[in-house]
Scaffold this motif. Structure first.
Motif, PDB file in Angstrom:
ATOM      1  N   LEU A  22      38.185  38.378  38.540  1.00 30.14           N
ATOM      2  CA  LEU A  22      38.107  38.671  37.113  1.00 30.14           C
ATOM      3  C   LEU A  22      36.656  38.769  36.661  1.00 30.14           C
ATOM      4  O   LEU A  22      36.253  39.757  36.047  1.00 30.14           O
ATOM      5  CB  LEU A  22      38.829  37.590  36.302  1.00 30.14           C
ATOM      6  CG  LEU A  22      38.636  37.651  34.790  1.00 30.14           C
ATOM      7  CD1 LEU A  22      39.309  38.889  34.207  1.00 30.14           C
ATOM      8  CD2 LEU A  22      39.175  36.384  34.137  1.00 30.14           C
ATOM      9  N   ARG A  23      35.866  37.759  36.974  1.00 32.23           N
ATOM     10  CA  ARG A  23      34.475  37.748  36.519  1.00 32.23           C
ATOM     11  C   ARG A  23      33.671  38.871  37.177  1.00 32.23           C
ATOM     12  O   ARG A  23      32.856  39.529  36.520  1.00 32.23           O
ATOM     13  CB  ARG A  23      33.841  36.385  36.807  1.00 32.23           C
ATOM     14  CG  ARG A  23      32.410  36.273  36.368  1.00 32.23           C
ATOM     15  CD  ARG A  23      32.266  36.440  34.872  1.00 32.23           C
ATOM     16  NE  ARG A  23      30.868  36.331  34.504  1.00 32.23           N
ATOM     17  CZ  ARG A  23      30.357  36.714  33.358  1.00 32.23           C
ATOM     18  NH1 ARG A  23      31.151  37.208  32.428  1.00 32.23           N
ATOM     19  NH2 ARG A  23      29.084  36.595  33.125  1.00 32.23           N
ATOM     20  N   ARG A  24      33.904  39.103  38.452  1.00 28.07           N
ATOM     21  CA  ARG A  24      33.195  40.176  39.156  1.00 28.07           C
ATOM     22  C   ARG A  24      33.502  41.515  38.499  1.00 28.07           C
ATOM     23  O   ARG A  24      32.601  42.331  38.235  1.00 28.07           O
ATOM     24  CB  ARG A  24      33.604  40.187  40.633  1.00 28.07           C
ATOM     25  CG  ARG A  24      32.929  41.254  41.468  1.00 28.07           C
ATOM     26  CD  ARG A  24      33.425  41.233  42.904  1.00 28.07           C
ATOM     27  NE  ARG A  24      34.851  41.422  43.042  1.00 28.07           N
ATOM     28  CZ  ARG A  24      35.486  42.591  42.872  1.00 28.07           C
ATOM     29  NH1 ARG A  24      34.823  43.680  42.543  1.00 28.07           N
ATOM     30  NH2 ARG A  24      36.799  42.676  43.034  1.00 28.07           N
ATOM     31  N   ASN A  25      34.781  41.753  38.192  1.00 26.90           N
ATOM     32  CA  ASN A  25      35.183  42.997  37.530  1.00 26.90           C
ATOM     33  C   ASN A  25      34.624  43.100  36.119  1.00 26.90           C
ATOM     34  O   ASN A  25      34.252  44.185  35.677  1.00 26.90           O
ATOM     35  CB  ASN A  25      36.703  43.137  37.508  1.00 26.90           C
ATOM     36  CG  ASN A  25      37.259  43.566  38.845  1.00 26.90           C
ATOM     37  OD1 ASN A  25      36.606  44.274  39.602  1.00 26.90           O
ATOM     38  ND2 ASN A  25      38.466  43.134  39.145  1.00 26.90           N
ATOM     39  N   MET A  26      34.574  41.988  35.406  1.00 26.26           N
ATOM     40  CA  MET A  26      34.012  41.996  34.058  1.00 26.26           C
ATOM     41  C   MET A  26      32.552  42.448  34.090  1.00 26.26           C
ATOM     42  O   MET A  26      32.078  43.090  33.150  1.00 26.26           O
ATOM     43  CB  MET A  26      34.121  40.615  33.414  1.00 26.26           C
ATOM     44  CG  MET A  26      35.526  40.243  33.012  1.00 26.26           C
ATOM     45  SD  MET A  26      35.670  38.548  32.415  1.00 26.26           S
ATOM     46  CE  MET A  26      34.908  38.716  30.803  1.00 26.26           C
ATOM     47  N   LYS A  33      28.731  44.370  46.691  1.00 24.86           N
ATOM     48  CA  LYS A  33      27.509  43.860  46.069  1.00 24.86           C
ATOM     49  C   LYS A  33      27.514  42.332  46.030  1.00 24.86           C
ATOM     50  O   LYS A  33      26.509  41.691  46.329  1.00 24.86           O
ATOM     51  CB  LYS A  33      27.361  44.440  44.651  1.00 24.86           C
ATOM     52  CG  LYS A  33      26.096  44.029  43.955  1.00 24.86           C
ATOM     53  CD  LYS A  33      24.887  44.660  44.607  1.00 24.86           C
ATOM     54  CE  LYS A  33      23.634  44.365  43.808  1.00 24.86           C
ATOM     55  NZ  LYS A  33      22.436  44.782  44.520  1.00 24.86           N
ATOM     56  N   LEU A  34      28.655  41.740  45.662  1.00 22.30           N
ATOM     57  CA  LEU A  34      28.756  40.282  45.653  1.00 22.30           C
ATOM     58  C   LEU A  34      28.552  39.739  47.059  1.00 22.30           C
ATOM     59  O   LEU A  34      27.818  38.760  47.258  1.00 22.30           O
ATOM     60  CB  LEU A  34      30.111  39.827  45.087  1.00 22.30           C
ATOM     61  CG  LEU A  34      30.347  38.322  45.038  1.00 22.30           C
ATOM     62  CD1 LEU A  34      29.270  37.597  44.240  1.00 22.30           C
ATOM     63  CD2 LEU A  34      31.737  38.028  44.454  1.00 22.30           C
ATOM     64  N   GLY A  35      29.172  40.383  48.035  1.00 26.59           N
ATOM     65  CA  GLY A  35      29.005  39.967  49.426  1.00 26.59           C
ATOM     66  C   GLY A  35      27.558  40.042  49.883  1.00 26.59           C
ATOM     67  O   GLY A  35      27.053  39.130  50.547  1.00 26.59           O
ATOM     68  N   SER A  65      26.634  31.126  40.317  1.00 28.65           N
ATOM     69  CA  SER A  65      25.265  31.485  39.938  1.00 28.65           C
ATOM     70  C   SER A  65      25.093  32.998  39.862  1.00 28.65           C
ATOM     71  O   SER A  65      24.551  33.523  38.888  1.00 28.65           O
ATOM     72  CB  SER A  65      24.283  30.883  40.952  1.00 28.65           C
ATOM     73  OG  SER A  65      22.965  31.260  40.641  1.00 28.65           O
ATOM     74  N   ILE A  66      25.583  33.702  40.855  1.00 31.01           N
ATOM     75  CA  ILE A  66      25.478  35.167  40.898  1.00 31.01           C
ATOM     76  C   ILE A  66      26.256  35.803  39.739  1.00 31.01           C
ATOM     77  O   ILE A  66      25.796  36.756  39.115  1.00 31.01           O
ATOM     78  CB  ILE A  66      25.981  35.713  42.250  1.00 31.01           C
ATOM     79  CG1 ILE A  66      25.007  35.300  43.369  1.00 31.01           C
ATOM     80  CG2 ILE A  66      26.146  37.231  42.217  1.00 31.01           C
ATOM     81  CD1 ILE A  66      25.580  35.461  44.775  1.00 31.01           C
ATOM     82  N   LEU A  67      27.436  35.256  39.442  1.00 29.20           N
ATOM     83  CA  LEU A  67      28.289  35.821  38.397  1.00 29.20           C
ATOM     84  C   LEU A  67      27.956  35.279  37.008  1.00 29.20           C
ATOM     85  O   LEU A  67      28.546  35.708  36.017  1.00 29.20           O
ATOM     86  CB  LEU A  67      29.764  35.584  38.728  1.00 29.20           C
ATOM     87  CG  LEU A  67      30.272  36.228  40.024  1.00 29.20           C
ATOM     88  CD1 LEU A  67      31.749  35.917  40.244  1.00 29.20           C
ATOM     89  CD2 LEU A  67      30.028  37.732  40.026  1.00 29.20           C
ATOM     90  N   GLY A  68      27.026  34.334  36.938  1.00 23.30           N
ATOM     91  CA  GLY A  68      26.554  33.831  35.650  1.00 23.30           C
ATOM     92  C   GLY A  68      27.556  32.997  34.870  1.00 23.30           C
ATOM     93  O   GLY A  68      27.633  33.100  33.645  1.00 23.30           O
ATOM     94  N   VAL A  69      28.321  32.190  35.583  1.00 23.64           N
ATOM     95  CA  VAL A  69      29.289  31.303  34.929  1.00 23.64           C
ATOM     96  C   VAL A  69      29.173  29.911  35.546  1.00 23.64           C
ATOM     97  O   VAL A  69      28.714  29.768  36.680  1.00 23.64           O
ATOM     98  CB  VAL A  69      30.746  31.813  35.081  1.00 23.64           C
ATOM     99  CG1 VAL A  69      30.976  33.095  34.317  1.00 23.64           C
ATOM    100  CG2 VAL A  69      31.138  31.971  36.539  1.00 23.64           C
ATOM    101  N   PRO A  70      29.624  28.878  34.815  1.00 27.13           N
ATOM    102  CA  PRO A  70      29.664  27.546  35.432  1.00 27.13           C
ATOM    103  C   PRO A  70      30.798  27.479  36.456  1.00 27.13           C
ATOM    104  O   PRO A  70      31.774  28.241  36.351  1.00 27.13           O
ATOM    105  CB  PRO A  70      29.938  26.610  34.248  1.00 27.13           C
ATOM    106  CG  PRO A  70      30.564  27.474  33.207  1.00 27.13           C
ATOM    107  CD  PRO A  70      30.017  28.866  33.414  1.00 27.13           C
TER     108      PRO A  70
END
Length: 139
Positions: A22-26, A33-35, A65-70
């Motif tokens: 969900l967060r990656r898609n948002m 890229k995440l990998g 950290s990469i996705l910018g969420v706790p």
């Protein structure tokens, strides 16, 4: 190995994986890229997102950290938790709806396009437009 002997993913692992997706898609970020940011393959990201492979604590911290969420973001509304309504936060039901909407194809498209609009005044006018269209549907 028979189908019944295969270990099924833990519901928490499935939930955490779905929240990563969900967060990656948002953010409009690809699995690749995440990998790359984590130093792993996109196939491993797929396994995390499906819950097939469990995400370790240090890897989950890196993903957060990469996705910018706790890290707690990945456990919100997880199976087996106390229902949000009994925790006393009235906005939790609407938050669940917002998260569900943001995970839909339309919600993702709308969010991605909206955040690209730099002019705050234009963004506010779009919000006003959407509110007026929604109000028209109620009449």
């Amino acid at each position: 190995m028979t189908e019944e002997n295969k270990k099924k993913p833990n519901p928490i692992d499935i939930h955490v994986g779905s929240r990563v997706r969900l967060r990656r898609n948002m953010l409009g970020m690809s699995q690749e890229k995440l990998g790359e940011n984590l130093g792993i393959t996109f196939q491993q990201i797929q396994k995390y997102e499906k819950g097939t492979n469990r995400v370790g604590a240090s890897r989950l911290q890196a993903i957060a950290s990469i996705l910018g969420v706790p890290v707690a973001f990945f456990f919100e509304d997880a199976p087996g938790q106390e229902p949000a309504a009994s925790r006393g936060f009235a906005e939790d039901a609407s938050m669940a709806f917002a998260v569900e909407f943001c995970g839909s194809p339309e919600g993702l498209q709308l969010n991605r396009a909206f955040v690209k609009i730099a002019d705050v005044k234009v963004r506010r006018r779009i919000i006003d437009l959407v509110k007026s269209l929604a109000a028209d549907d109620l009449d």
